[in-house]
Design a protein around this motif. Structure first.
Motif, PDB file in Angstrom:
ATOM      1  N   UNK A 191      -8.283   7.185 -14.587  1.00 15.41           N
ATOM      2  CA  UNK A 191      -7.686   5.736 -14.703  1.00 15.41           C
ATOM      3  C   UNK A 191      -6.611   5.452 -13.724  1.00 15.41           C
ATOM      4  N   UNK A 192      -5.683   6.598 -13.210  1.00 13.60           N
ATOM      5  CA  UNK A 192      -4.867   5.916 -12.304  1.00 13.60           C
ATOM      6  C   UNK A 192      -5.653   6.230 -10.976  1.00 13.60           C
ATOM      7  N   UNK A 193      -6.515   7.131 -10.660  1.00 11.84           N
ATOM      8  CA  UNK A 193      -7.249   7.083  -9.334  1.00 11.84           C
ATOM      9  C   UNK A 193      -8.139   5.544  -9.508  1.00 11.84           C
ATOM     10  N   UNK A 194      -8.864   5.363 -10.455  1.00 14.33           N
ATOM     11  CA  UNK A 194      -9.617   4.043 -10.391  1.00 14.33           C
ATOM     12  C   UNK A 194      -8.632   2.931 -10.216  1.00 14.33           C
ATOM     13  N   UNK A 195      -7.564   2.825 -10.480  1.00 14.60           N
ATOM     14  CA  UNK A 195      -6.592   1.625 -10.570  1.00 14.60           C
ATOM     15  C   UNK A 195      -6.079   1.503  -8.955  1.00 14.60           C
ATOM     16  N   UNK A 196      -6.085   2.868  -8.379  1.00 13.46           N
ATOM     17  CA  UNK A 196      -5.542   3.049  -7.098  1.00 13.46           C
ATOM     18  C   UNK A 196      -6.673   2.416  -6.251  1.00 13.46           C
ATOM     19  N   UNK A 197      -7.904   3.023  -6.424  1.00  9.04           N
ATOM     20  CA  UNK A 197      -8.817   2.510  -5.537  1.00  9.04           C
ATOM     21  C   UNK A 197      -9.338   1.197  -5.486  1.00  9.04           C
ATOM     22  N   UNK A 198      -9.152   0.450  -6.667  1.00 10.12           N
ATOM     23  CA  UNK A 198      -9.310  -0.986  -6.960  1.00 10.12           C
ATOM     24  C   UNK A 198      -8.233  -1.638  -6.237  1.00 10.12           C
ATOM     25  N   UNK A 199      -7.013  -1.096  -6.184  1.00 11.88           N
ATOM     26  CA  UNK A 199      -6.152  -2.101  -5.664  1.00 11.88           C
ATOM     27  C   UNK A 199      -6.189  -1.699  -4.044  1.00 11.88           C
ATOM     28  N   UNK A 246       0.880  -1.223   0.154  1.00 12.36           N
ATOM     29  CA  UNK A 246      -0.061   0.045  -0.144  1.00 12.36           C
ATOM     30  C   UNK A 246       0.922   1.268   0.186  1.00 12.36           C
ATOM     31  N   UNK A 247       1.897   1.217   0.607  1.00 15.47           N
ATOM     32  CA  UNK A 247       2.713   2.561   1.000  1.00 15.47           C
ATOM     33  C   UNK A 247       3.640   2.761  -0.554  1.00 15.47           C
ATOM     34  N   UNK A 248       3.658   1.532  -1.263  1.00 17.42           N
ATOM     35  CA  UNK A 248       4.630   1.626  -2.528  1.00 17.42           C
ATOM     36  C   UNK A 248       3.253   2.177  -3.654  1.00 17.42           C
ATOM     37  N   UNK A 249       2.081   1.771  -3.507  1.00 19.37           N
ATOM     38  CA  UNK A 249       1.142   2.287  -4.297  1.00 19.37           C
ATOM     39  C   UNK A 249       0.923   3.814  -4.360  1.00 19.37           C
ATOM     40  N   UNK A 250       0.737   4.186  -3.045  1.00 18.28           N
ATOM     41  CA  UNK A 250       0.544   5.781  -2.940  1.00 18.28           C
ATOM     42  C   UNK A 250       1.634   6.744  -3.645  1.00 18.28           C
ATOM     43  N   UNK A 251       2.718   6.394  -3.282  1.00 21.84           N
ATOM     44  CA  UNK A 251       3.803   7.444  -4.038  1.00 21.84           C
ATOM     45  C   UNK A 251       3.677   7.268  -5.726  1.00 21.84           C
ATOM     46  N   UNK A 252       3.812   5.984  -5.898  1.00 26.30           N
ATOM     47  CA  UNK A 252       3.795   5.898  -7.302  1.00 26.30           C
ATOM     48  C   UNK A 252       2.380   6.657  -7.957  1.00 26.30           C
ATOM     49  N   UNK A 253       1.207   6.330  -7.294  1.00 21.64           N
ATOM     50  CA  UNK A 253       0.202   7.127  -8.083  1.00 21.64           C
ATOM     51  C   UNK A 253       0.145   8.497  -8.092  1.00 21.64           C
ATOM     52  N   UNK A 254       0.833   8.961  -6.862  1.00 27.32           N
ATOM     53  CA  UNK A 254       1.060  10.653  -6.993  1.00 27.32           C
ATOM     54  C   UNK A 254       1.788  11.045  -7.686  1.00 27.32           C
ATOM     55  N   UNK A 255       2.692  10.260  -8.222  1.00 25.86           N
ATOM     56  CA  UNK A 255       3.878  10.838  -9.090  1.00 25.86           C
ATOM     57  C   UNK A 255       3.283  10.675 -10.430  1.00 25.86           C
TER      58      UNK A 255
END
Length: 86
Positions: free
Chosen positions: A39-47, A16-25
């Motif tokens: 699309x990025x927000x959707x993938x992040x929410x689904x993960x 989870x802590x790796x998903x967040x910075x990658x998504x923000x970048x």
């Protein structure tokens, strides 16, 4: 809590802590494209949804109420983000 659960908890938080910075970048890099941001927000929410449900399943405390809460929260987040972006 057993050692196995501590190791699994660490792995969930690490993912989870790796998903967040990658998504923000990615969000910062593509801030001019609403479709890419969605699309990025959707993938992040689904993960997040998948990780949360697996976490509760591993700890054997996944109930219908918890599952519905996560699904409805994810759906609400997607609706709000879509209304803000488009």
């Amino acid at each position: 809590m057993s050692r196995r659960h501590l190791i699994l908890d660490f792995n969930w938080w690490w993912i989870f802590t790796m998903i967040t910075p990658v998504s923000l970048y990615i969000l910062i890099s593509y801030r001019n494209s609403a479709k890419t941001i969605f699309m990025v927000l959707t993938v992040t929410i689904v993960l997040y949804l998948i990780l949360a449900l697996f976490h509760h399943r591993v700890h054997k405390n996944l109930t219908l109420e918890i599952g519905l809460e996560y699904v409805l929260t994810a759906a609400l987040a997607l609706i709000i983000l879509q209304s803000l972006l488009f």
